[in-house]
Design a protein around this motif. Structure first.
Motif, PDB file in Angstrom:
ATOM      1  N   ARG A  83      22.317 -15.078  42.902  1.00  0.00           N
ATOM      2  CA  ARG A  83      21.365 -16.177  42.886  1.00  0.00           C
ATOM      3  C   ARG A  83      20.194 -15.799  42.006  1.00  0.00           C
ATOM      4  O   ARG A  83      19.866 -14.627  41.854  1.00  0.00           O
ATOM      5  CB  ARG A  83      20.884 -16.495  44.287  1.00  0.00           C
ATOM      6  N   TYR A 137      14.077 -18.833  44.050  1.00  0.00           N
ATOM      7  CA  TYR A 137      13.959 -19.102  45.479  1.00  0.00           C
ATOM      8  C   TYR A 137      13.387 -20.494  45.666  1.00  0.00           C
ATOM      9  O   TYR A 137      12.787 -21.065  44.758  1.00  0.00           O
ATOM     10  CB  TYR A 137      13.051 -18.062  46.150  1.00  0.00           C
ATOM     11  N   THR A 147      16.140 -22.400  43.290  1.00  0.00           N
ATOM     12  CA  THR A 147      17.330 -21.600  43.573  1.00  0.00           C
ATOM     13  C   THR A 147      18.520 -22.042  42.725  1.00  0.00           C
ATOM     14  O   THR A 147      18.802 -23.235  42.599  1.00  0.00           O
ATOM     15  CB  THR A 147      17.714 -21.701  45.061  1.00  0.00           C
ATOM     16  N   LEU A 170      22.656 -20.838  42.261  1.00  0.00           N
ATOM     17  CA  LEU A 170      23.786 -20.018  42.686  1.00  0.00           C
ATOM     18  C   LEU A 170      24.733 -19.887  41.505  1.00  0.00           C
ATOM     19  O   LEU A 170      25.033 -20.877  40.835  1.00  0.00           O
ATOM     20  CB  LEU A 170      24.510 -20.672  43.870  1.00  0.00           C
ATOM     21  N   ASP A 219      20.500 -22.938  52.278  1.00  0.00           N
ATOM     22  CA  ASP A 219      20.379 -21.494  52.067  1.00  0.00           C
ATOM     23  C   ASP A 219      21.700 -20.997  51.480  1.00  0.00           C
ATOM     24  O   ASP A 219      22.763 -21.212  52.051  1.00  0.00           O
ATOM     25  CB  ASP A 219      20.084 -20.801  53.397  1.00  0.00           C
ATOM     26  N   GLU A 230      22.482 -17.771  50.749  1.00  0.00           N
ATOM     27  CA  GLU A 230      22.731 -16.337  50.942  1.00  0.00           C
ATOM     28  C   GLU A 230      24.147 -16.057  51.457  1.00  0.00           C
ATOM     29  O   GLU A 230      24.815 -15.142  50.980  1.00  0.00           O
ATOM     30  CB  GLU A 230      21.683 -15.731  51.875  1.00  0.00           C
ATOM     31  N   GLU A 231      24.625 -16.844  52.394  1.00  0.00           N
ATOM     32  CA  GLU A 231      25.983 -16.651  52.917  1.00  0.00           C
ATOM     33  C   GLU A 231      27.016 -16.889  51.803  1.00  0.00           C
ATOM     34  O   GLU A 231      27.991 -16.142  51.669  1.00  0.00           O
ATOM     35  CB  GLU A 231      26.243 -17.595  54.093  1.00  0.00           C
ATOM     36  N   ARG A 275      26.501 -16.536  48.577  1.00  0.00           N
ATOM     37  CA  ARG A 275      26.383 -15.424  47.633  1.00  0.00           C
ATOM     38  C   ARG A 275      27.190 -14.232  48.129  1.00  0.00           C
ATOM     39  O   ARG A 275      27.928 -13.612  47.375  1.00  0.00           O
ATOM     40  CB  ARG A 275      24.918 -15.029  47.435  1.00  0.00           C
ATOM     41  N   THR A 276      27.100 -13.945  49.410  1.00  0.00           N
ATOM     42  CA  THR A 276      27.861 -12.839  50.001  1.00  0.00           C
ATOM     43  C   THR A 276      29.360 -13.124  49.946  1.00  0.00           C
ATOM     44  O   THR A 276      30.155 -12.240  49.611  1.00  0.00           O
ATOM     45  CB  THR A 276      27.413 -12.605  51.462  1.00  0.00           C
TER      46      THR A 276
END
Length: 187
Positions: free
Chosen positions: A88, A91, A95, A97, A145, A147-148, A150-151
């Motif tokens: 990413r 913020y 943001t 991705l 969000d 983040e999940e 991205r992981t």
């Protein structure tokens, strides 16, 4: 006119990536109607160099500079790339991705460096931030969000493909962004 130089993944690579994106939270949110601004697979590209605004009468100079840069970067075989992993930028409302570009990316880095050198010599604009090859998946802002996702992308590895050409693209901004291919050089 707003210009950049790009490498385009083939439809097979984009179909594979689209299947992965559909399984991500961001893909599910888009399917449910949330405006997460998924990138259109038809326009998907890896930016090799961003020039920004260039006067129309400088287009021949841009083409000449890019031709000089691309010639020595042409190999006996085009570089083999693949999409995989991800990350990413930014913020909150900014943001982005993205999925990483893997494989013979050092050849793209050499091309990016030569393009910048030729643009500088010709007195043309370019973005001098460090070259970080990636393909934007979505610009969700702060609506979800990532983040999940991205992981999850850490486990993604798409099919390998040959990057056969570098393309000079004009970006038409507005409510509906449109890209126009102006010239191409074999890799």
């Amino acid at each position: 006119m707003r210009l950049f130089v790009a490498v385009h993944p083939p439809p097979e690579a984009m179909t594979d990536l689209a299947a992965q994106v559909a399984r991500l939270r961001i893909g599910q949110a888009a399917a449910a109607g949330t405006n997460v601004r998924l990138a259109d697979p038809v326009d998907a590209h890896v930016t090799v160099a961003f020039l920004g605004e260039v006067a129309d009468d400088r287009l021949p100079t841009v083409r000449d500079a890019l031709g000089r840069a691309a010639g020595p970067c042409r190999g006996p075989e085009p570089p083999r790339l693949r999409l995989g992993g991800g990350g990413r930028f930014g913020y909150g409302r900014r943001t982005v991705l993205w999925v990483d570009v893997l494989g013979e990316v050092e050849r793209l880095g050499v091309l990016a460096g030569r393009i910048r050198d030729e643009l500088r010599v010709a007195g043309l604009p370019y973005d001098d931030r460090p070259f970080r090859p990636h393909l934007t998946i979505a610009r969700p802002g702060d609506r979800i969000d990532v983040e999940e996702d991205r992981t999850t992308l850490d486990g993604y590895l798409g099919p390998s493909w040959p990057a056969t050409e570098a393309v000079l693209v004009r970006s038409h901004l507005g409510p509906v962004r449109r890209y126009e291919h102006l010239a191409a050089w074999p890799l």
